[in-house]
Design a protein around this motif. Sequence first.
Motif, PDB file in Angstrom:
ATOM      1  N   THR A  85       0.844  -1.353   0.020  1.00  0.00           N
ATOM      2  CA  THR A  85      -0.152  -0.187  -0.032  1.00  0.00           C
ATOM      3  C   THR A  85       0.923   1.154   0.025  1.00  0.00           C
ATOM      4  O   THR A  85       0.152   2.465  -0.174  1.00  0.00           O
ATOM      5  N   HIS A  86       1.887   1.234   0.211  1.00  0.00           N
ATOM      6  CA  HIS A  86       2.983   2.402   0.306  1.00  0.00           C
ATOM      7  C   HIS A  86       2.905   3.273  -0.812  1.00  0.00           C
ATOM      8  O   HIS A  86       2.724   4.558  -0.481  1.00  0.00           O
ATOM      9  N   VAL A  87       3.075   2.695  -1.999  1.00  0.00           N
ATOM     10  CA  VAL A  87       3.071   3.789  -3.198  1.00  0.00           C
ATOM     11  C   VAL A  87       1.739   4.431  -3.397  1.00  0.00           C
ATOM     12  O   VAL A  87       1.654   5.452  -3.550  1.00  0.00           O
ATOM     13  N   PRO A  88       0.600   3.563  -3.453  1.00  0.00           N
ATOM     14  CA  PRO A  88      -0.605   4.201  -3.695  1.00  0.00           C
ATOM     15  C   PRO A  88      -0.894   5.076  -2.646  1.00  0.00           C
ATOM     16  O   PRO A  88      -1.493   6.393  -2.877  1.00  0.00           O
ATOM     17  N   LEU A  89      -0.695   5.022  -1.547  1.00  0.00           N
ATOM     18  CA  LEU A  89      -1.162   5.747  -0.431  1.00  0.00           C
ATOM     19  C   LEU A  89      -0.363   7.069  -0.346  1.00  0.00           C
ATOM     20  O   LEU A  89      -0.802   8.235  -0.327  1.00  0.00           O
ATOM     21  N   ALA A  90       1.014   6.873  -0.659  1.00  0.00           N
ATOM     22  CA  ALA A  90       1.926   7.931  -0.665  1.00  0.00           C
ATOM     23  C   ALA A  90       1.629   8.860  -1.872  1.00  0.00           C
ATOM     24  O   ALA A  90       1.705  10.315  -1.776  1.00  0.00           O
ATOM     25  N   THR A  91       0.965   8.222  -2.947  1.00  0.00           N
ATOM     26  CA  THR A  91       0.735   9.060  -4.015  1.00  0.00           C
ATOM     27  C   THR A  91      -0.311   9.925  -3.868  1.00  0.00           C
ATOM     28  O   THR A  91      -0.662  11.188  -3.963  1.00  0.00           O
ATOM     29  N   THR A  92      -1.274   9.176  -3.120  1.00  0.00           N
ATOM     30  CA  THR A  92      -2.642   9.971  -2.889  1.00  0.00           C
ATOM     31  C   THR A  92      -2.320  11.135  -1.942  1.00  0.00           C
ATOM     32  O   THR A  92      -2.787  12.227  -2.177  1.00  0.00           O
ATOM     33  N   ALA A  93      -1.477  10.895  -0.902  1.00  0.00           N
ATOM     34  CA  ALA A  93      -1.038  11.951  -0.094  1.00  0.00           C
ATOM     35  C   ALA A  93      -0.706  13.439  -0.563  1.00  0.00           C
ATOM     36  O   ALA A  93      -0.932  14.293  -0.446  1.00  0.00           O
ATOM     37  N   LEU A  94       0.549  12.738  -1.454  1.00  0.00           N
ATOM     38  CA  LEU A  94       1.147  14.054  -1.971  1.00  0.00           C
ATOM     39  C   LEU A  94       0.323  14.793  -3.173  1.00  0.00           C
ATOM     40  O   LEU A  94       0.264  16.069  -2.989  1.00  0.00           O
TER      41      LEU A  94
END
Length: 359
Positions: A85-94
């Motif tokens: 989940t790291h990449v999709p969640l970090a993308t959403t947050a940014l």
Amino acid sequence: MTTGTSGTPLRVGLIGYGLAGSVFHAPLISTTEGLALDTVVTSNPERQDQARAEHPGVRIAATPDELFERADELDLIVIASPNKTHVPLATTALKAGLPVVVDKPVAGTAAEARELAALADERGLLLSVFQNRRWDNDFLTLRKLLDAGELGDVWRFESRFERWRPQLKGGWRESGDPAEIGGLLYDLGSHVVDQVLTLFGPATQVYAESDVRRAGAETDDDTFIALTHASGVRSHLYVSATTAQLGPRFRVLGSQAGYVKYGLDPQEAALREGRRPGPGWGTEPESLWGRVGSGESPLTGGGRPEPTVPGDYPAYYAAVARALLEDGPNPVTALEAAAALDVLEAARRSARDGVTVTL
């Protein structure tokens, strides 16, 4: 993005309240000046109750979407959920305009890590990777010795993150599904590779051996990585859940002397026991100090005891707060994490194909 006014701490949303979220991130966030743990995201009712008990007043969100719906009420997102989940969640947050801290590994591939870094740069936002073991007591002690030149030129570095866990624990970390990004290479390997690149610079060659030893195991539980650094140092890195007799955590051999240190930094155990940073944090007894010397084994009295510098995990989030409030440096960049992922990907290829990989 709000960066807080004078005296007002930054409001942190923490996604995930398993081991990483509850043991490492939440305690460190909540004890860091300038940061306040505002919201914990977990769908597990028991973990929701645990978060409320351990951090009175914290808000609970059942899903990341629920958190992002009120992104304007937050100043920092910390991602401590499963690796996939790291990449999709970090993308959403940014994309929501929020700076981000991501637990290691930041991504499954170096390419994904660099894409995230580019997005953060494009948005002018902090993207930092939680590599807490740069603040381990043995790592800080070794850096002190290297900075003082006490070992001379380092020729060989051995690092062991070994455990004796003959029985499987279950969960995504032991899953054989590549999408889960499980196994020790990406778990403990993320730590030892980050440490060695920080100490000795980029690697030019990677050789690895990776095994699945335990009955019923689906992914690597006993892995060895050999690196040749551009600086000339050779590093041997061991990560294992199947080590019945543990070796030294560090053995560092230089042209003038060596440093040998046994035992793990005490901070994880302290956090697991519910202790929090304060006076005396990260210290260990003299009986566990490493030794510096030449020509004789430390176990037979060779060399001198070297006082261990106290471990300092709180320094990571203190640096994150400074980066956001005072424009200080990012303590661990996504590009540094990408360089470590280059090595991990090369190690996986080397172990699979039986080759040495040139970077």
